[in-house]
Design a protein around this motif. Structure first.
Motif, PDB file in Angstrom:
ATOM      1  N   GLY A  36      -9.587  46.160 -55.727  1.00 21.92           N
ATOM      2  CA  GLY A  36      -9.862  46.328 -57.153  1.00 21.92           C
ATOM      3  C   GLY A  36      -9.725  47.748 -57.664  1.00 21.92           C
ATOM      4  N   GLU A  37      -9.272  48.662 -56.819  1.00 21.69           N
ATOM      5  CA  GLU A  37      -9.112  50.046 -57.285  1.00 21.69           C
ATOM      6  C   GLU A  37      -7.673  50.279 -57.756  1.00 21.69           C
ATOM      7  OE1 GLU A  37     -10.065  54.639 -56.294  1.00 21.69           O
ATOM      8  OE2 GLU A  37     -10.814  53.134 -54.936  1.00 21.69           O
ATOM      9  N   PRO A  38      -7.493  50.751 -58.993  1.00 21.80           N
ATOM     10  CA  PRO A  38      -6.138  51.025 -59.473  1.00 21.80           C
ATOM     11  C   PRO A  38      -5.487  52.133 -58.648  1.00 21.80           C
ATOM     12  CG  PRO A  38      -7.745  51.133 -61.271  1.00 21.80           C
ATOM     13  CD  PRO A  38      -8.515  51.061 -59.995  1.00 21.80           C
ATOM     14  N   VAL A  39      -4.264  51.939 -58.249  1.00 21.23           N
ATOM     15  CA  VAL A  39      -3.576  52.920 -57.409  1.00 21.23           C
ATOM     16  C   VAL A  39      -2.083  52.926 -57.759  1.00 21.23           C
ATOM     17  CG1 VAL A  39      -3.463  51.213 -55.524  1.00 21.23           C
ATOM     18  CG2 VAL A  39      -3.091  53.625 -55.001  1.00 21.23           C
ATOM     19  N   ARG A  40      -1.523  54.117 -57.855  1.00 22.85           N
ATOM     20  CA  ARG A  40      -0.098  54.240 -58.150  1.00 22.85           C
ATOM     21  C   ARG A  40       0.636  54.747 -56.922  1.00 22.85           C
ATOM     22  NH1 ARG A  40       0.859  54.564 -63.863  1.00 22.85           N
ATOM     23  NH2 ARG A  40       2.797  55.711 -63.612  1.00 22.85           N
ATOM     24  N   ALA A  41       1.946  54.516 -56.911  1.00 27.16           N
ATOM     25  CA  ALA A  41       2.786  55.005 -55.817  1.00 27.16           C
ATOM     26  C   ALA A  41       3.766  56.013 -56.377  1.00 27.16           C
ATOM     27  CB  ALA A  41       3.550  53.846 -55.185  1.00 27.16           C
ATOM     28  N   HIS A  42       4.075  57.035 -55.568  1.00 24.16           N
ATOM     29  CA  HIS A  42       5.092  57.993 -55.987  1.00 24.16           C
ATOM     30  C   HIS A  42       5.983  58.348 -54.803  1.00 24.16           C
ATOM     31  CE1 HIS A  42       7.008  61.106 -58.353  1.00 24.16           C
ATOM     32  NE2 HIS A  42       6.820  61.955 -57.369  1.00 24.16           N
ATOM     33  N   LYS A  43       7.278  58.361 -55.054  1.00 25.64           N
ATOM     34  CA  LYS A  43       8.259  58.766 -54.036  1.00 25.64           C
ATOM     35  C   LYS A  43       9.148  59.797 -54.719  1.00 25.64           C
ATOM     36  CE  LYS A  43      11.079  57.933 -50.360  1.00 25.64           C
ATOM     37  NZ  LYS A  43      10.765  57.816 -48.932  1.00 25.64           N
ATOM     38  N   PRO A  44       9.091  61.072 -54.294  1.00 23.26           N
ATOM     39  CA  PRO A  44       9.811  62.130 -55.016  1.00 23.26           C
ATOM     40  C   PRO A  44      11.305  61.842 -55.157  1.00 23.26           C
ATOM     41  CG  PRO A  44       8.630  63.015 -53.089  1.00 23.26           C
ATOM     42  CD  PRO A  44       8.316  61.566 -53.156  1.00 23.26           C
ATOM     43  N   ALA A  45      11.902  61.301 -54.102  1.00 23.89           N
ATOM     44  CA  ALA A  45      13.329  60.961 -54.164  1.00 23.89           C
ATOM     45  C   ALA A  45      13.605  59.892 -53.129  1.00 23.89           C
ATOM     46  CB  ALA A  45      14.175  62.194 -53.866  1.00 23.89           C
ATOM     47  N   VAL A  46      14.465  58.948 -53.481  1.00 29.02           N
ATOM     48  CA  VAL A  46      14.865  57.919 -52.526  1.00 29.02           C
ATOM     49  C   VAL A  46      16.383  58.015 -52.346  1.00 29.02           C
ATOM     50  CG1 VAL A  46      15.080  56.060 -54.270  1.00 29.02           C
ATOM     51  CG2 VAL A  46      14.564  55.482 -51.908  1.00 29.02           C
ATOM     52  N   VAL A 103       3.920  46.647 -54.872  1.00 29.11           N
ATOM     53  CA  VAL A 103       2.487  46.649 -54.563  1.00 29.11           C
ATOM     54  C   VAL A 103       1.655  47.442 -55.566  1.00 29.11           C
ATOM     55  CG1 VAL A 103       2.688  46.174 -52.089  1.00 29.11           C
ATOM     56  CG2 VAL A 103       2.772  48.545 -52.891  1.00 29.11           C
ATOM     57  N   SER A 104       2.315  48.328 -56.335  1.00 28.96           N
ATOM     58  CA  SER A 104       1.531  49.171 -57.262  1.00 28.96           C
ATOM     59  C   SER A 104       1.690  48.752 -58.716  1.00 28.96           C
ATOM     60  CB  SER A 104       1.909  50.642 -57.083  1.00 28.96           C
ATOM     61  OG  SER A 104       3.275  50.831 -57.363  1.00 28.96           O
ATOM     62  N   GLY A 105       2.488  47.716 -58.963  1.00 30.45           N
ATOM     63  CA  GLY A 105       2.642  47.217 -60.323  1.00 30.45           C
ATOM     64  C   GLY A 105       3.427  48.136 -61.238  1.00 30.45           C
ATOM     65  N   LEU A 106       4.258  48.995 -60.663  1.00 34.13           N
ATOM     66  CA  LEU A 106       5.112  49.890 -61.455  1.00 34.13           C
ATOM     67  C   LEU A 106       6.551  49.400 -61.357  1.00 34.13           C
ATOM     68  CD1 LEU A 106       3.724  53.280 -60.063  1.00 34.13           C
ATOM     69  CD2 LEU A 106       3.117  52.227 -62.248  1.00 34.13           C
ATOM     70  N   SER A 107       7.446  50.044 -62.098  1.00 32.57           N
ATOM     71  CA  SER A 107       8.867  49.745 -61.912  1.00 32.57           C
ATOM     72  C   SER A 107       9.401  50.689 -60.827  1.00 32.57           C
ATOM     73  CB  SER A 107       9.636  49.972 -63.213  1.00 32.57           C
ATOM     74  OG  SER A 107       9.711  51.359 -63.480  1.00 32.57           O
ATOM     75  N   PRO A 108      10.462  50.277 -60.132  1.00 30.70           N
ATOM     76  CA  PRO A 108      11.028  51.154 -59.099  1.00 30.70           C
ATOM     77  C   PRO A 108      11.414  52.525 -59.667  1.00 30.70           C
ATOM     78  CG  PRO A 108      11.972  48.958 -58.922  1.00 30.70           C
ATOM     79  CD  PRO A 108      11.142  48.964 -60.177  1.00 30.70           C
ATOM     80  N   GLU A 109      11.856  52.552 -60.916  1.00 29.77           N
ATOM     81  CA  GLU A 109      12.260  53.826 -61.540  1.00 29.77           C
ATOM     82  C   GLU A 109      11.049  54.721 -61.798  1.00 29.77           C
ATOM     83  OE1 GLU A 109      13.230  50.791 -62.622  1.00 29.77           O
ATOM     84  OE2 GLU A 109      15.236  50.898 -61.729  1.00 29.77           O
ATOM     85  N   GLY A 151      -0.024  61.276 -60.728  1.00 31.17           N
ATOM     86  CA  GLY A 151      -1.441  61.348 -60.384  1.00 31.17           C
ATOM     87  C   GLY A 151      -2.366  61.471 -61.583  1.00 31.17           C
ATOM     88  N   GLU A 152      -1.787  61.644 -62.767  1.00 29.05           N
ATOM     89  CA  GLU A 152      -2.630  61.802 -63.961  1.00 29.05           C
ATOM     90  C   GLU A 152      -3.426  60.543 -64.288  1.00 29.05           C
ATOM     91  OE1 GLU A 152      -0.152  63.128 -67.142  1.00 29.05           O
ATOM     92  OE2 GLU A 152      -0.160  65.193 -66.374  1.00 29.05           O
ATOM     93  N   GLN A 153      -2.864  59.385 -63.887  1.00 28.49           N
ATOM     94  CA  GLN A 153      -3.504  58.110 -64.225  1.00 28.49           C
ATOM     95  C   GLN A 153      -4.641  57.754 -63.273  1.00 28.49           C
ATOM     96  OE1 GLN A 153      -1.921  56.728 -66.883  1.00 28.49           O
ATOM     97  NE2 GLN A 153      -0.350  58.321 -66.794  1.00 28.49           N
ATOM     98  N   GLY A 154      -4.756  58.485 -62.153  1.00 26.50           N
ATOM     99  CA  GLY A 154      -5.792  58.155 -61.172  1.00 26.50           C
ATOM    100  C   GLY A 154      -5.250  58.296 -59.760  1.00 26.50           C
ATOM    101  N   LEU A 155      -5.780  57.474 -58.879  1.00 27.96           N
ATOM    102  CA  LEU A 155      -5.402  57.561 -57.463  1.00 27.96           C
ATOM    103  C   LEU A 155      -3.895  57.343 -57.254  1.00 27.96           C
ATOM    104  CD1 LEU A 155      -6.388  57.681 -54.488  1.00 27.96           C
ATOM    105  CD2 LEU A 155      -6.664  55.196 -54.625  1.00 27.96           C
ATOM    106  N   VAL A 156      -3.289  58.217 -56.452  1.00 28.51           N
ATOM    107  CA  VAL A 156      -1.850  58.074 -56.184  1.00 28.51           C
ATOM    108  C   VAL A 156      -1.579  58.240 -54.690  1.00 28.51           C
ATOM    109  CG1 VAL A 156      -1.334  60.529 -56.643  1.00 28.51           C
ATOM    110  CG2 VAL A 156       0.482  58.835 -56.848  1.00 28.51           C
TER     111      VAL A 156
END
Ligand SMILES: Nc1ncnc2c1ncn2[C@@H]1O[C@H](COP(=O)(O)OP(=O)(O)O)[C@@H](O)[C@H]1O
Ligand SMILES: [Mg+2]
Length: 231
Positions: free
Chosen positions: A30-40, A60-66, A103-108
């Protein structure tokens, strides 16, 4: 910035699987969490059983790949060379800005590229980004032959740069019904003892299914890790 930085002993060491299992377990709790990948990179490669990193991290993080990976390249080379081949120039400041924005939105949870000293830009490594963000680090490592050297070298480099290493995560770590081999058990014990570091094991996951990933992620002491996840 609150988060964890997942690096690894090498490319293909299990960073993405560790990051997505963690994210899936945290999200499930239940904790909101974002994913970040600097470059793929390597998006020109044929698709395998596991989707490309930014797609899996997005699922898994509910974001778009972009949103997950602002920089995306076809060739299977380092991000720095991929950018160069595309005629682009990547500024370290832009990499840091993008990660901080995530990371501005919370846990990343940030997944590096390659190993700790892989270049993200000219003369700028994954390690430099982790230091700039001030996030504690997890090191994904293979359980088999060669992992003691690679894990201890990565640990040494991370600590020399002033990074806090929370744990080495061996992946996939054999669990019920299979058992770790003598080699795997000995590797795990040696890394913990010689490195003075926590070693965790991520169970094998059959495929990129969020509930299977969350189940595996539950085996990690992520609650405790998140308590120190303030960068
Ligand atoms: N826990 C695991 N369960 C199943 N497969 C795993 C696991 N950890 C690593 N692997 C295997 O290792 C491969 C490389 O892992 P990946 O996370 O993509 O590495 P990296 O992100 O470091 O390049 C995966 O495609 C998968 O086949
Ligand atoms: Mg990866």
């Amino acid at each position: 910035m609150r988060g964890l930085f997942v690096t690894g002993t090498d490319t293909g060491a299990g960073k993405t699987v560790v990051a997505v299992a963690l994210i899936a377990a945290v999200a499930e709790a239940g904790e909101p969490v974002r994913a970040h990948k600097p470059a793929v990179t390597g998006l020109d490669e044929p698709r395998g059983r596991w989707p490309p990193d930014h797609e899996l991290l997005a699922t898994v993080s509910g974001l778009s790949p972009e949103q997950v990976a602002p920089l995306r390249y076809g060739p299977a080379v380092s991000p720095q060379l991929a950018a160069e081949l595309a005629g682009e120039h990547v500024e370290p400041e832009a990499l840091e800005r993008a990660a901080r924005a995530a990371g501005e939105q919370g846990l990343v949870i940030v997944e590096g590229a390659g190993g700790l000293l892989s270049p993200l830009a000219r003369d700028y490594t994954v390690c430099d980004l982790a230091v700039a963000l001030g996030l504690p680090v997890l090191i994904a490592a293979r359980p088999g032959l060669g992992t003691i050297n690679h894990s201890l070298l990565t640990l040494l480099a991370a600590r020399a740069a002033g990074l806090q290493v929370l744990a080495v995560v061996m992946t996939p770590w054999p669990s019920e019904p299979s058992e770790p081999s003598d080699l795997e058990a000995s590797n795990r014990e040696a890394i913990a003892r010689m490195g003075g570091v926590e070693v965790a094991g991520l169970p094998a996951v059959a495929g990129p299914d969020p509930s299977a990933l969350a189940r595996a992620g539950r085996a990690l002491p992520w609650h405790r890790w998140l308590e120190t996840a303030v960068g």
